[in-house]
Design a protein around this motif. Structure first.
Motif, short mmCIF file in Angstrom:
data_model
loop_
_atom_site.label_atom_id
_atom_site.label_comp_id
_atom_site.label_asym_id
_atom_site.label_seq_id
_atom_site.Cartn_x
_atom_site.Cartn_y
_atom_site.Cartn_z
N LEU A 232 0.83 -1.20 0.00
CA LEU A 232 0.00 0.00 0.00
C LEU A 232 0.87 1.26 0.00
CD1 LEU A 232 -2.73 1.35 0.02
CD2 LEU A 232 -2.77 1.16 2.51
N ILE A 233 1.93 1.25 0.78
CA ILE A 233 2.85 2.39 0.77
C ILE A 233 3.42 2.58 -0.64
CG2 ILE A 233 5.07 3.25 1.62
CD1 ILE A 233 4.41 1.80 4.29
N CYS A 234 3.84 1.49 -1.26
CA CYS A 234 4.39 1.57 -2.62
C CYS A 234 3.36 2.14 -3.60
CB CYS A 234 4.84 0.19 -3.09
SG CYS A 234 6.28 -0.48 -2.22
N ALA A 235 2.13 1.72 -3.45
CA ALA A 235 1.07 2.17 -4.38
C ALA A 235 0.71 3.64 -4.15
CB ALA A 235 -0.16 1.29 -4.23
N LEU A 236 0.60 4.05 -2.88
CA LEU A 236 0.17 5.41 -2.60
C LEU A 236 1.20 6.45 -3.03
CD1 LEU A 236 -1.64 5.08 0.86
CD2 LEU A 236 -2.63 5.15 -1.44
N PHE A 237 2.47 6.07 -3.05
CA PHE A 237 3.51 7.00 -3.51
C PHE A 237 3.78 6.87 -5.02
CE2 PHE A 237 4.61 7.16 1.03
CZ PHE A 237 4.74 8.54 1.18
N ALA A 238 2.96 6.09 -5.71
CA ALA A 238 3.19 5.84 -7.14
C ALA A 238 2.57 6.94 -8.00
CB ALA A 238 2.64 4.47 -7.53
N TYR A 239 3.15 8.12 -7.90
CA TYR A 239 2.77 9.20 -8.81
C TYR A 239 4.03 10.00 -9.12
CZ TYR A 239 2.98 12.66 -5.00
OH TYR A 239 3.39 13.49 -3.98
N GLY A 240 4.10 10.53 -10.35
CA GLY A 240 5.30 11.24 -10.77
C GLY A 240 6.19 10.36 -11.62
N ASN A 241 7.46 10.72 -11.70
CA ASN A 241 8.44 9.99 -12.49
C ASN A 241 8.71 8.62 -11.87
OD1 ASN A 241 11.53 9.25 -12.81
ND2 ASN A 241 10.93 10.40 -14.65
N VAL A 242 8.60 7.57 -12.68
CA VAL A 242 8.69 6.22 -12.13
C VAL A 242 10.06 5.94 -11.53
CG1 VAL A 242 9.36 5.11 -14.32
CG2 VAL A 242 8.13 3.79 -12.56
N ASN A 243 11.12 6.49 -12.10
CA ASN A 243 12.45 6.26 -11.54
C ASN A 243 12.59 6.92 -10.18
OD1 ASN A 243 13.81 4.75 -13.71
ND2 ASN A 243 13.47 6.60 -14.91
N GLN A 244 12.00 8.12 -10.02
CA GLN A 244 12.03 8.80 -8.73
C GLN A 244 11.17 8.08 -7.70
OE1 GLN A 244 14.07 11.36 -7.87
NE2 GLN A 244 14.94 10.96 -9.90
N ILE A 245 10.04 7.53 -8.15
CA ILE A 245 9.17 6.76 -7.25
C ILE A 245 9.96 5.58 -6.67
CG2 ILE A 245 7.14 5.27 -7.07
CD1 ILE A 245 5.97 6.91 -9.46
N VAL A 246 10.55 4.79 -7.54
CA VAL A 246 11.26 3.58 -7.10
C VAL A 246 12.47 3.94 -6.24
CG1 VAL A 246 12.56 1.56 -7.90
CG2 VAL A 246 10.43 2.21 -9.04
N LYS A 247 13.17 5.02 -6.59
CA LYS A 247 14.31 5.47 -5.78
C LYS A 247 13.85 5.83 -4.37
CE LYS A 247 17.95 9.00 -5.60
NZ LYS A 247 18.51 10.21 -6.27
N PHE A 248 12.74 6.55 -4.27
CA PHE A 248 12.21 6.92 -2.96
C PHE A 248 11.80 5.69 -2.17
CE2 PHE A 248 8.34 7.67 -0.44
CZ PHE A 248 8.88 8.47 0.56
N LEU A 249 11.10 4.76 -2.81
CA LEU A 249 10.64 3.55 -2.11
C LEU A 249 11.81 2.72 -1.61
CD1 LEU A 249 7.67 2.47 -4.42
CD2 LEU A 249 7.53 3.62 -2.20
#
Length: 247
Positions: A41-58
């Motif tokens: 759920l955390i991964c999904a809720l932060f899934a907005y914006g640039n995908v590379n930045q999303i994955v880096k943040f996660l």
């Protein structure tokens, strides 16, 4: 062009574990490492914006914090932020999820609300309400992160990140994890993002011009004419068609 044949071929091509990797990232890449609904759920809720930045943040998050005291969580996350979300917003989500799991699971709360009318929207609303009640925190970033309770479908947010989370939890193939067993995948609603919205309109799958929850429902109903039992099997293929600009 036979749209169904094209999409079925794309689904077959994309439904492989090799489709998601560090060179071709997606938030589910991180979720797969843990196979845990709260982490997902955390991964999904932060899934907005640039995908590379999303994955880096996660990747920067320590999900073992979901088992820690409030102060430990706040101190560990005090330097974290992501776009609209401050450290306080991120801590609020971790604390709310930790408190929820003391007595119940995400699945139980969702299932109880969903079962009344077989409505995934009602299930999502129940989770949003519970998380907000367990840790009261008000900010623009946190409201955006959790989304608002949906009482209508027209002119309201498409709940894309929640719908994607449910796809991960309910469907079971080489992409999705199938961790929840009591929800019918035929009841899922498309996680409509701008890529999927634009591709679906270009393919003639969606007539609605407004990007909202009603558009997500209409697209789902159209895809049910291709596969009544599993309309969301087309989601990842449509997303990649748009992301990779293949049309």
């Amino acid at each position: 062009m036979d749209i169904k044949k094209r999409l079925d071929a794309e689904v077959a091509k994309r439904n492989t574990q090799n489709e998601i990797n560090e060179n071709n990232p997606d938030p589910i890449l991180v979720a797969h490492k843990y196979r845990n609904p709260a982490v997902s759920l955390i991964c999904a809720l932060f899934a907005y914006g640039n995908v590379n930045q999303i994955v880096k943040f996660l990747h920067s998050l320590d999900f073992s914090l979901l088992n820690e005291d409030d102060t430990v969580i706040e101190n560990a996350l005090k330097n974290h932020y992501y776009r609209f979300q401050t450290a306080a917003d991120i801590s609020a989500l971790f604390i709310a999820l930790k408190r929820l799991h003391v007595n119940q699971t995400l699945e139980e709360i969702f299932q109880n609300a969903y079962d009344e009318n077989k409505s995934v929207i009602e299930g999502i609303n129940a989770l949003i309400q519970r998380l907000n009640s367990l840790y009261v925190h008000h900010s623009r970033g946190y409201t955006f992160l959790l989304s608002k309770v949906s009482t209508k479908t027209k002119g309201t947010g498409a709940l894309k990140r929640w719908m994607m989370f449910l796809r991960w939890m309910v469907r079971d193939d080489n992409i999705d994890m199938g961790l929840w067993k009591g929800i019918d995948k035929a009841d899922l609603i498309m996680p409509l993002d701008t890529h999927t919205f634009n591709v679906s309109r270009r393919l003639g799958l969606l007539k609605r011009k407004t990007y909202d929850l009603q558009a997500a429902i209409e697209l789902t109903n159209k895809l049910k004419t291709f596969d009544a039992t599993d309309p969301l099997k087309y989601d990842f293929a449509l997303y990649r068609l748009g992301q990779e600009k293949l049309l």
